[in-house]
Design a protein around this motif. Sequence first.
Motif, PDB file in Angstrom:
ATOM      1  N   PHE A 108       9.408  89.477  77.960  1.00 49.41           N
ATOM      2  CA  PHE A 108       9.714  90.223  79.611  1.00 49.41           C
ATOM      3  C   PHE A 108      10.005  91.266  79.980  1.00 49.41           C
ATOM      4  O   PHE A 108       9.528  92.206  80.811  1.00 49.41           O
ATOM      5  N   LYS A 110      10.752  93.810  78.236  1.00 49.62           N
ATOM      6  CA  LYS A 110       9.937  95.338  78.076  1.00 49.62           C
ATOM      7  C   LYS A 110       8.511  95.334  79.127  1.00 49.62           C
ATOM      8  O   LYS A 110       8.769  96.480  78.849  1.00 49.62           O
ATOM      9  N   ILE A 111       8.125  94.220  78.953  1.00 41.02           N
ATOM     10  CA  ILE A 111       7.112  94.341  80.508  1.00 41.02           C
ATOM     11  C   ILE A 111       7.811  94.628  81.874  1.00 41.02           C
ATOM     12  O   ILE A 111       7.541  96.206  82.108  1.00 41.02           O
ATOM     13  N   TRP A 112       9.059  94.724  82.017  1.00 38.30           N
ATOM     14  CA  TRP A 112       9.990  95.219  83.088  1.00 38.30           C
ATOM     15  C   TRP A 112      10.037  96.694  82.972  1.00 38.30           C
ATOM     16  O   TRP A 112      10.069  96.862  84.507  1.00 38.30           O
ATOM     17  N   GLU A 114       8.495  98.361  81.644  1.00 39.19           N
ATOM     18  CA  GLU A 114       7.266  99.463  81.886  1.00 39.19           C
ATOM     19  C   GLU A 114       6.357  99.495  82.780  1.00 39.19           C
ATOM     20  O   GLU A 114       6.374 100.730  83.474  1.00 39.19           O
ATOM     21  N   VAL A 115       7.029  98.255  83.773  1.00 40.00           N
ATOM     22  CA  VAL A 115       6.476  98.425  85.596  1.00 40.00           C
ATOM     23  C   VAL A 115       7.490  99.629  86.257  1.00 40.00           C
ATOM     24  O   VAL A 115       6.412 100.312  86.976  1.00 40.00           O
ATOM     25  N   LYS A 118       6.311 102.958  85.161  1.00 40.29           N
ATOM     26  CA  LYS A 118       5.388 103.840  85.555  1.00 40.29           C
ATOM     27  C   LYS A 118       5.762 103.613  86.953  1.00 40.29           C
ATOM     28  O   LYS A 118       5.103 105.018  87.993  1.00 40.29           O
ATOM     29  N   THR A 119       6.490 103.062  87.825  1.00 38.95           N
ATOM     30  CA  THR A 119       6.595 102.955  89.143  1.00 38.95           C
ATOM     31  C   THR A 119       7.741 104.804  89.304  1.00 38.95           C
ATOM     32  O   THR A 119       7.802 105.889  90.074  1.00 38.95           O
TER      33      THR A 119
END
Lengths: 144, 144
Positions: A108, A110-112, A114-115, A118-119
């Motif tokens: 998870f 790495k997903i956060w 990534e978010v 992008k932000t």
Amino acid sequence: MRITYKGDYALKAVLELASNYRKDTVTIHEMANRLDIPAKFLEQVLLELKRGGFVESRRGRMGGYLLAKSPSQIKLGEVIRFIDGPIEPIACIDIKYKGCNATYKCVFRKIWKEVAKKTSEIIDNITFEDLAKETKKETLVYTI
Amino acid sequence: MRITYKGDYALKAVLELASNYRKDTVTIHEMANRLDIPAKFLEQVLLELKRGGFVESRRGRMGGYLLAKSPSQIKLGEVIRFIDGPIEPIACIDIKYKGCNATYKCVFRKIWKEVAKKTSEIIDNITFEDLAKETKKETLVYTI
DNA sequence: TATAATTTCTATTAACATAGTAGAGTATAA
DNA sequence: TTATACTCTACTATGTTAATAGAAATTATA
């Protein structure tokens, strides 16, 4: 990332000052009325923005607030981070977070990240000059 | 978006069950131990996930939890939205938010919508099948 | 110089959310 | 029948948010 009322107010206040850049100072009450924000709350937000080096103030009669630097030098991301903290959606990026005995292999995480990336690509590429131009344009559209 | 501990736990629990899909049920205590989560808290999270249709349970001896549908049919975004609410960084998209007398011409609104869109593009395109595969792979890497 | 207008600073508070704890109740396999 | 497991409701401590309050300091100007 969660934007609080305080952060929301801060952005609106800076935008207001950006729209007034190199003109008169703006008083807390003027801003509070125009933006429909409780004056005493806005007062605290402005003090914080001052400590952050985003705005300056003139005390006494004829006093008020003004931007400390050019609107083109202030990014949306800077202000919101300063007021509301890191943009990462979860604290597991941060030190305080406990709950992952193995963050390095947490899928998870790495997903956060990534978010957050992008932000950042959005909010760190918008200056208050951009925003001031946009509001001006929109105002015109609605005025004509 | 802000991910709470509850949301964090929910994701980890679903992933745990996804990794165990079509094998045995998993008890709350097994999960709590493995994931290092307070059992009584996880209990509540699992009940909520059950109401959301993500997991099923078997009571009594030999009971426990299992996924209600295939891991490939559960998206990360679904779970986190269900537990932690909308992913939009500010409530001005929502009804409850007061503070914009003219949201339709608020320059910030479209920015937060853009952030939400980019976030969705990430979290709504990852299933728990993907995540389960990834953890399996990573575990192997560290085991070898 | 007095005064009104303005920012500055510190404290307090009500309401809500978060993260957890507690305990009694229900179902079921063996 | 019993141990094992989920179910349900309530409670609580802590922190955060969004204000509100009031006194103090500064300054232009009449």
